[in-house]
Enzyme design. Structure first.
Site, PDB file in Angstrom:
ATOM      1  N   LYS A 137       0.795  -1.069   0.007  1.00  0.00           N
ATOM      2  CA  LYS A 137       0.048  -0.090  -0.012  1.00  0.00           C
ATOM      3  C   LYS A 137       0.922   1.294   0.027  1.00  0.00           C
ATOM      4  O   LYS A 137       0.753   2.114  -0.659  1.00  0.00           O
ATOM      5  CB  LYS A 137      -1.006   0.145   1.197  1.00  0.00           C
ATOM      6  CG  LYS A 137      -1.815  -1.036   1.409  1.00  0.00           C
ATOM      7  CD  LYS A 137      -2.692  -1.144   2.643  1.00  0.00           C
ATOM      8  CE  LYS A 137      -1.777  -1.180   3.759  1.00  0.00           C
ATOM      9  NZ  LYS A 137      -1.343  -2.218   4.151  1.00  0.00           N
ATOM     10  N   ARG A 168      -9.290   1.240   8.584  1.00  0.00           N
ATOM     11  CA  ARG A 168      -8.900  -0.130   8.817  1.00  0.00           C
ATOM     12  C   ARG A 168      -9.878  -0.793   9.558  1.00  0.00           C
ATOM     13  O   ARG A 168      -9.682  -2.035   9.950  1.00  0.00           O
ATOM     14  CB  ARG A 168      -7.741   0.145   9.831  1.00  0.00           C
ATOM     15  CG  ARG A 168      -6.420  -0.440   9.226  1.00  0.00           C
ATOM     16  CD  ARG A 168      -5.451  -0.537  10.260  1.00  0.00           C
ATOM     17  NE  ARG A 168      -4.241  -1.241   9.760  1.00  0.00           N
ATOM     18  CZ  ARG A 168      -3.133  -0.687   9.236  1.00  0.00           C
ATOM     19  NH1 ARG A 168      -3.119   0.464   8.869  1.00  0.00           N
ATOM     20  NH2 ARG A 168      -2.127  -1.260   8.939  1.00  0.00           N
ATOM     21  N   ARG A 171      11.896  -6.038   4.489  1.00  0.00           N
ATOM     22  CA  ARG A 171      11.546  -4.570   4.424  1.00  0.00           C
ATOM     23  C   ARG A 171      12.331  -3.590   5.192  1.00  0.00           C
ATOM     24  O   ARG A 171      12.867  -4.141   6.311  1.00  0.00           O
ATOM     25  CB  ARG A 171      10.054  -4.267   4.699  1.00  0.00           C
ATOM     26  CG  ARG A 171       9.822  -2.708   4.757  1.00  0.00           C
ATOM     27  CD  ARG A 171       8.568  -2.416   4.892  1.00  0.00           C
ATOM     28  NE  ARG A 171       7.721  -3.036   5.979  1.00  0.00           N
ATOM     29  CZ  ARG A 171       6.513  -2.647   6.161  1.00  0.00           C
ATOM     30  NH1 ARG A 171       5.734  -1.757   5.382  1.00  0.00           N
ATOM     31  NH2 ARG A 171       6.104  -3.084   7.393  1.00  0.00           N
ATOM     32  N   ARG A 192      11.655  -2.312  10.928  1.00  0.00           N
ATOM     33  CA  ARG A 192      10.514  -1.773  11.952  1.00  0.00           C
ATOM     34  C   ARG A 192      10.330  -2.855  12.994  1.00  0.00           C
ATOM     35  O   ARG A 192      10.362  -4.165  12.755  1.00  0.00           O
ATOM     36  CB  ARG A 192       8.998  -1.607  10.948  1.00  0.00           C
ATOM     37  CG  ARG A 192       8.962  -0.255  10.571  1.00  0.00           C
ATOM     38  CD  ARG A 192       7.696  -0.006   9.818  1.00  0.00           C
ATOM     39  NE  ARG A 192       6.381  -0.450  10.038  1.00  0.00           N
ATOM     40  CZ  ARG A 192       5.308  -0.732   9.166  1.00  0.00           C
ATOM     41  NH1 ARG A 192       5.526   0.089   8.011  1.00  0.00           N
ATOM     42  NH2 ARG A 192       4.287  -1.234   9.889  1.00  0.00           N
ATOM     43  N   ARG A 240      -0.589  -9.151  13.032  1.00  0.00           N
ATOM     44  CA  ARG A 240      -1.092  -8.028  12.401  1.00  0.00           C
ATOM     45  C   ARG A 240      -2.070  -8.773  11.147  1.00  0.00           C
ATOM     46  O   ARG A 240      -2.906  -8.151  10.743  1.00  0.00           O
ATOM     47  CB  ARG A 240       0.158  -7.158  11.587  1.00  0.00           C
ATOM     48  CG  ARG A 240       0.518  -6.475  12.598  1.00  0.00           C
ATOM     49  CD  ARG A 240       1.849  -5.768  12.140  1.00  0.00           C
ATOM     50  NE  ARG A 240       1.947  -4.936  10.922  1.00  0.00           N
ATOM     51  CZ  ARG A 240       3.106  -4.791  10.193  1.00  0.00           C
ATOM     52  NH1 ARG A 240       4.266  -5.136  10.659  1.00  0.00           N
ATOM     53  NH2 ARG A 240       3.025  -4.124   9.220  1.00  0.00           N
TER      54      ARG A 240
HETATM   55  P1  AP5 Z   1       4.877  -1.676   1.978  1.00  0.00           P
HETATM   56  O1  AP5 Z   1       4.544  -0.701   0.582  1.00  0.00           O
HETATM   57  O2  AP5 Z   1       5.778  -1.003   3.148  1.00  0.00           O
HETATM   58  O3  AP5 Z   1       3.531  -2.379   2.310  1.00  0.00           O
HETATM   59  P2  AP5 Z   1       2.361  -1.659   3.056  1.00  0.00           P
HETATM   60  O4  AP5 Z   1       1.136  -2.317   2.574  1.00  0.00           O
HETATM   61  O5  AP5 Z   1       2.458  -0.290   3.282  1.00  0.00           O
HETATM   62  O6  AP5 Z   1       2.791  -2.430   4.651  1.00  0.00           O
HETATM   63  P3  AP5 Z   1       2.706  -1.933   6.102  1.00  0.00           P
HETATM   64  O7  AP5 Z   1       3.444  -2.823   6.769  1.00  0.00           O
HETATM   65  O8  AP5 Z   1       3.071  -0.437   6.037  1.00  0.00           O
HETATM   66  O9  AP5 Z   1       1.070  -1.956   6.284  1.00  0.00           O
HETATM   67  P4  AP5 Z   1       0.609  -2.011   7.713  1.00  0.00           P
HETATM   68  O10 AP5 Z   1      -0.748  -1.811   7.057  1.00  0.00           O
HETATM   69  O11 AP5 Z   1       0.681  -3.113   8.314  1.00  0.00           O
HETATM   70  O12 AP5 Z   1       1.375  -0.824   8.270  1.00  0.00           O
HETATM   71  P5  AP5 Z   1       1.068   0.703   8.834  1.00  0.00           P
HETATM   72  O13 AP5 Z   1       2.204   1.287   8.779  1.00  0.00           O
HETATM   73  O14 AP5 Z   1      -0.086   1.011   8.049  1.00  0.00           O
HETATM   74  O15 AP5 Z   1       5.619  -3.065   1.221  1.00  0.00           O
HETATM   75  C1  AP5 Z   1       6.086  -3.954   2.066  1.00  0.00           C
HETATM   76  C2  AP5 Z   1       7.311  -4.426   1.510  1.00  0.00           C
HETATM   77  O16 AP5 Z   1       7.336  -5.287   0.348  1.00  0.00           O
HETATM   78  C3  AP5 Z   1       8.402  -3.446   1.312  1.00  0.00           C
HETATM   79  O17 AP5 Z   1       9.777  -3.818   1.769  1.00  0.00           O
HETATM   80  C4  AP5 Z   1       8.383  -3.248  -0.036  1.00  0.00           C
HETATM   81  O18 AP5 Z   1       9.704  -2.603  -0.716  1.00  0.00           O
HETATM   82  C5  AP5 Z   1       8.030  -4.754  -0.692  1.00  0.00           C
HETATM   83  N1  AP5 Z   1       6.931  -4.523  -1.879  1.00  0.00           N
HETATM   84  C6  AP5 Z   1       6.177  -3.863  -2.016  1.00  0.00           C
HETATM   85  N2  AP5 Z   1       5.614  -4.169  -3.301  1.00  0.00           N
HETATM   86  C7  AP5 Z   1       6.287  -5.094  -3.766  1.00  0.00           C
HETATM   87  C8  AP5 Z   1       6.199  -6.003  -4.814  1.00  0.00           C
HETATM   88  N3  AP5 Z   1       5.202  -5.720  -5.798  1.00  0.00           N
HETATM   89  N4  AP5 Z   1       6.977  -7.120  -5.102  1.00  0.00           N
HETATM   90  C9  AP5 Z   1       7.861  -7.045  -4.073  1.00  0.00           C
HETATM   91  N5  AP5 Z   1       8.204  -6.348  -3.091  1.00  0.00           N
HETATM   92  C10 AP5 Z   1       7.298  -5.566  -2.915  1.00  0.00           C
HETATM   93  O19 AP5 Z   1       0.421   0.340  10.290  1.00  0.00           O
HETATM   94  C11 AP5 Z   1       1.223  -0.026  11.425  1.00  0.00           C
HETATM   95  C12 AP5 Z   1       0.417   0.001  12.616  1.00  0.00           C
HETATM   96  O20 AP5 Z   1      -0.023   1.220  13.041  1.00  0.00           O
HETATM   97  C13 AP5 Z   1      -0.754  -0.733  12.679  1.00  0.00           C
HETATM   98  O21 AP5 Z   1      -0.534  -2.258  12.827  1.00  0.00           O
HETATM   99  C14 AP5 Z   1      -1.719  -0.139  13.700  1.00  0.00           C
HETATM  100  O22 AP5 Z   1      -1.009  -0.624  15.013  1.00  0.00           O
HETATM  101  C15 AP5 Z   1      -1.252   1.025  13.435  1.00  0.00           C
HETATM  102  N6  AP5 Z   1      -2.448   2.116  12.651  1.00  0.00           N
HETATM  103  C16 AP5 Z   1      -2.044   2.383  11.353  1.00  0.00           C
HETATM  104  N7  AP5 Z   1      -3.002   2.909  10.820  1.00  0.00           N
HETATM  105  C17 AP5 Z   1      -4.193   2.579  11.848  1.00  0.00           C
HETATM  106  C18 AP5 Z   1      -5.460   2.572  11.658  1.00  0.00           C
HETATM  107  N8  AP5 Z   1      -6.033   3.501  10.790  1.00  0.00           N
HETATM  108  N9  AP5 Z   1      -6.279   2.157  12.797  1.00  0.00           N
HETATM  109  C19 AP5 Z   1      -5.591   1.704  13.805  1.00  0.00           C
HETATM  110  N10 AP5 Z   1      -4.339   1.482  14.045  1.00  0.00           N
HETATM  111  C20 AP5 Z   1      -3.684   1.840  13.042  1.00  0.00           C
HETATM  112 MG    MG Z   2       2.942   0.948   4.769  1.00  0.00          MG
END
Ligand code: AP5
Ligand code: MG
Length: 213
Positions: free
Chosen positions: A13, A88, A127, A160, A171
């Site tokens: 994402k 989410r 990552r 991370r 997660r």
């Molecule tokens: P990346 O682009 O980093 O993936 P992502 O979907 O953004 O993954 P996140 O881990 O950031 O998602 P998340 O939803 O768990 O975390 P968030 O920060 O939102 O890609 C992942 C890896 O794959 C990278 O290394 C990339 O280079 C690689 N990659 C990408 N595309 C690829 C491809 N096509 N082929 C190969 N490799 C590829 O949230 C973290 C925490 O914050 C949550 O757990 C929660 O506690 C809290 N939080 C955040 N938002 C909320 C909310 N709205 N409500 C409640 N809690 C929240």
């Molecule tokens: Mg992300």
């Protein structure tokens, strides 16, 4: 143009949202990045968020919704935005829908980046994220030019805290329980678009630009 990115943790994402933001000149808003910036600065919000994030749990809706609504009310959001990691939960999606409806507005596209669970744990352990600007890399698929250093700002890259395999499994469970129902929610709204997130980063982006036009 207002876009919501859906998908499991690690689906890509953030990677795609950054590219969308650049191409369509709209801000990329990630609630995860906002929480991590607060953790780094040691704010009360950061301290509270960290206690949930480190266990792979969601930060409570009340707190998250307030932060998001504040952010989208800023001037730079007038022409739209791409939301990454919000909503989410169904309550978060409803609050966003109601807030937009009050301004006769709505989300235009919800893009679900589809990646099966089997691929996720492997992806997450590779990552690396920049603590300063939030850019993300992958040691195999999206490596930085110099190992351990961010291409964009020169800061150090880290694994991370919540990317450890046990936390990733939590997660994923939280994702299936609380976030996956949003696929049906946006399908019922008639704005759901699905893309295959297992293919190369550039090819995923091409599928998305075909949808957005
Ligand atoms: P990346 O682009 O980093 O993936 P992502 O979907 O953004 O993954 P996140 O881990 O950031 O998602 P998340 O939803 O768990 O975390 P968030 O920060 O939102 O890609 C992942 C890896 O794959 C990278 O290394 C990339 O280079 C690689 N990659 C990408 N595309 C690829 C491809 N096509 N082929 C190969 N490799 C590829 O949230 C973290 C925490 O914050 C949550 O757990 C929660 O506690 C809290 N939080 C955040 N938002 C909320 C909310 N709205 N409500 C409640 N809690 C929240
Ligand atoms: Mg992300």
């Amino acid at each position: 143009m207002k876009i919501v990115m859906l998908g499991a943790p690690g689906a890509g994402k953030g990677t795609q949202a950054k590219m969308i933001a650049e191409k369509y000149t709209i801000p990329h808003i990630s609630t995860g990045d906002i929480f991590r910036a607060n953790i780094k600065e040691g704010t009360p919000l950061g301290l509270e968020a960290k206690s949930y994030m480190d266990q792979g749990k969601l930060v409570p809706d009340e707190l998250t919704v307030k932060i998001l609504l504040d952010r989208v009310s800023k001037d730079d959001c007038k022409n739209g935005y791409v939301l990454d990691g919000f909503p989410r939960t169904i309550p978060q999606a409803n609050v966003l829908k109601e807030a937009l409806a009050k301004q006769n507005d709505k989300i235009d596209f919800a893009i679900n980046v589809d990646v099966p669970d089997e691929n996720i744990v492997r992806r997450m352990s590779g990552r690396r994220a920049c603590v300063t600007c939030g850019a993300t890399y992958h040691i195999e698929h999206v490596p930085p030019k110099t190992e351990g250093i961010c291409d964009k700002c020169g800061s150090a890259l880290i694994l991370r805290d919540d990317d450890k395999p046990d936390t990733v499994l939590n997660r994923l469970k939280v994702y299936h329980d609380q976030t996956q129902p949003l696929i049906d929610f946006y399908n019922n709204e008639g704005i759901l678009k699905e893309v295959d997130g297992t293919i190369d980063v550039k090819d995923v982006f091409e599928s998305i630009t075909k949808i957005l036009g």
